[in-house]
Design a protein around this motif. Structure first.
Motif, PDB file in Angstrom:
ATOM      1  N   GLN A 277       0.826  -1.206   0.000  1.00  0.00           N
ATOM      2  CA  GLN A 277       0.000   0.000   0.000  1.00  0.00           C
ATOM      3  C   GLN A 277       0.861   1.257   0.000  1.00  0.00           C
ATOM      4  OE1 GLN A 277      -2.860  -0.160   3.172  1.00  0.00           O
ATOM      5  NE2 GLN A 277      -4.126  -1.685   2.142  1.00  0.00           N
ATOM      6  N   SER A 278       1.870   1.289   0.854  1.00  0.00           N
ATOM      7  CA  SER A 278       2.689   2.491   0.974  1.00  0.00           C
ATOM      8  C   SER A 278       3.423   2.788  -0.323  1.00  0.00           C
ATOM      9  CB  SER A 278       3.690   2.333   2.124  1.00  0.00           C
ATOM     10  OG  SER A 278       3.034   2.140   3.357  1.00  0.00           O
ATOM     11  N   THR A 279       4.033   1.754  -0.920  1.00  0.00           N
ATOM     12  CA  THR A 279       4.776   1.972  -2.155  1.00  0.00           C
ATOM     13  C   THR A 279       3.858   2.462  -3.263  1.00  0.00           C
ATOM     14  OG1 THR A 279       6.307   0.206  -1.525  1.00  0.00           O
ATOM     15  CG2 THR A 279       6.361   0.939  -3.818  1.00  0.00           C
ATOM     16  N   MET A 280       2.665   1.846  -3.374  1.00  0.00           N
ATOM     17  CA  MET A 280       1.747   2.272  -4.424  1.00  0.00           C
ATOM     18  C   MET A 280       1.280   3.706  -4.207  1.00  0.00           C
ATOM     19  SD  MET A 280      -1.772   0.590  -5.881  1.00  0.00           S
ATOM     20  CE  MET A 280      -0.872  -0.594  -6.875  1.00  0.00           C
ATOM     21  N   LEU A 281       0.936   4.070  -2.972  1.00  0.00           N
ATOM     22  CA  LEU A 281       0.474   5.431  -2.716  1.00  0.00           C
ATOM     23  C   LEU A 281       1.583   6.448  -2.987  1.00  0.00           C
ATOM     24  CD1 LEU A 281      -1.721   4.853   0.463  1.00  0.00           C
ATOM     25  CD2 LEU A 281      -2.516   5.528  -1.809  1.00  0.00           C
TER      26      LEU A 281
END
Length: 471
Positions: A277-281
């Motif tokens: 989630q963090s990398t995509m955001l």
């Protein structure tokens, strides 16, 4: 009835009355986040009766009706809209103290000129009077927006949506007095832990015409859809984040392993979910920044809490509430990762938990960079907090810990074409707050100073964000 919602409703000082009647009252509306259906604007929908336009999709009203003892058949079931309207009229006297009581009667006043209280005794008259007006062009979808001087409508749209209705609106010369723009909401792409994730990948592959089996392919398909949105006038993105996780971004090989595990229906650890989630955001934020799009983060809801209601009716029907998870560390971590190489876009932060107002405001202050006023916004009171106390708390903390002069103000977050008097509600509260400051000696009672502040908060700041040509 003379004083109830009268011309000076909420305006308890001379300064407030001046600020509202001479400054705020006639300002246009920039409603940069809502859930209106684009097809209804494109087709200029008309409603046969007030029951349909009020009760077809408003979970605020559904929740109150259940609370007052109305059976589900007359809330979301197969009862006629007349039966549902009568049930709503039945509960309205019991809604005193709830913002629905104000909103309902403001809507009757502003759209239909009806100053009578909604009760079982008045239901027939209000039904008939409103039906006559709803048949007129002035009360079609576009007519209702024009009645409230709405200049900008930011709808909420999913990555695989065709945006055909936005295209039709943009090509229709009869609606060139307002902008209707899609907002990109990629929730199903980054919520890898949810059951619908594999089905979303299939839909994304179908609409993008490419296989989506690696993280790089997934991001390429998402960015392709984002550019489709930009081509159709998109100016903002939105993200509903029930559980705010953060882990430092990881490389594509790690993300491919996480994605492969998920597609093999293997359980993911909390760390793996956070990494994905963090990398995509962070990667999405870079794309938003390069396209000068606004990023909105809606944090702190806990959804679909009533299993029986969810299983029988579905999502977004009044079974959601405030979550109380910690957000300070993950939010600062996420924004810090986005800002590390200077690609943090203009951002609006909302939290459904009002005890987090100070966290949101102080976090927004961490990432202002001098490139523009209020680049990171502490967003308006959201959902359960878009009532008088909630909005006042939010503005008080923003004033004391940040700069209210840069605030982009109110939005409806609504599915109803009759919800725009909420902007009037907000504007009266802004004028009451600033008027009290002035008459209490907290700020100079100087018209140029206070008129400018109220104009910016109620309209101009949002217009500058969403109506100016993107550079």
């Amino acid at each position: 009835m003379q004083n109830f919602l009268g011309p000076d409703f909420l305006l308890d000082t001379a300064a407030a009355r001046h600020l509202y009647h001479d400054v705020a009252e006639d300002l246009p509306i920039v409603d940069y986040h809502n859930h209106l259906v684009p097809a209804e604007i494109a087709q200029d929908r008309k409603w046969d009766n007030i029951g349909a336009i009020w009760l077809e999709g408003d979970h605020y009203k559904w929740r109150a009706m259940r609370w007052a003892g109305i059976d589900e058949r007359r809330v979301t079931g197969d009862a006629s809209f007349r039966e549902k309207f009568d049930a709503f009229a039945q509960i309205m006297p019991h809604c005193v103290g709830n913002p629905l009581f104000h909103w309902t009667h403001l809507e009757l006043q502003r759209y239909f000129g009806i100053r009578e209280l909604l009760t079982p005794a008045s239901a027939d008259r209000i039904w008939d009077m409103s039906a006559e007006m709803l048949a007129e062009d002035s009360h079609s979808a576009r007519g209702l927006l024009r009645k409230m001087k709405v200049e900008f409508v930011g709808t909420t749209d999913m990555p695989c949506d065709s945006l055909e209705h936005h295209k039709a609106i943009a090509e229709d010369d009869s609606i060139n007095d307002m902008v209707v723009a899609p907002s990109f909401r990629p929730d199903p792409a980054f919520k890898i832990d949810l059951p619908g994730f594999p089905a979303f990948l299939q839909s994304l592959a179908a609409v993008s015409g490419a296989r989506v089996e690696t993280y790089e392919a997934l991001m390429a398909a998402l960015i392709g859809r984002l550019d489709h949105f930009v081509a159709h006038g998109c100016q903002a993105t939105d993200h509903g984040i029930e559980i705010l996780r953060f882990a430092p971004p990881v490389d594509h090989a790690t993300l491919d392993r996480i994605l492969a595990k998920r597609l093999a229906d293997e359980d993911l650890s909390e760390l793996e979910i956070a990494q994905f989630q963090s990398t995509m955001l962070v990667d999405l934020s870079r794309a938003y920044h390069s396209r000068n799009l606004v990023m909105q983060l809606h944090i702190g809801a806990i959804r679909n809490n009533n299993p029986r209601l969810f299983e029988s009716i579905g999502a977004d029907v009044g079974g959601d509430s405030i979550a109380d998870r910690p957000i300070a560390a993950p939010l600062n971590g996420l924004l810090g990762a986005m800002d590390r190489d200077g690609h943090l876009p203009r951002t609006v932060l909302y939290c459904l938990d009002p005890t987090k107002n100070e966290v949101i405001v102080s976090t927004a202050g961490n990432f202002q960079d001098g490139s523009m006023p209020g680049k990171i916004q502490a967003g308006s009171g959201w959902w359960f907090n878009d009532q008088l106390d909630g909005m006042e708390r939010q503005m008080t903390q923003l004033s004391q810990m940040g700069l209210i002069s840069t605030f982009i103000g109110m939005l409806t977050d609504s599915r109803s074409f009759l919800s725009f008097p909420r902007h009037d509600y907000f504007r009266r509260l802004v004028c009451r707050t600033v008027g009290r400051w002035a008459e209490g000696g907290h700020v100079p009672n100087e018209r140029a100073l206070l008129d400018g502040l109220v104009t910016r908060v109620c309209y101009q700041n949002a217009a500058d964000w969403f109506l100016k040509e993107r550079g």
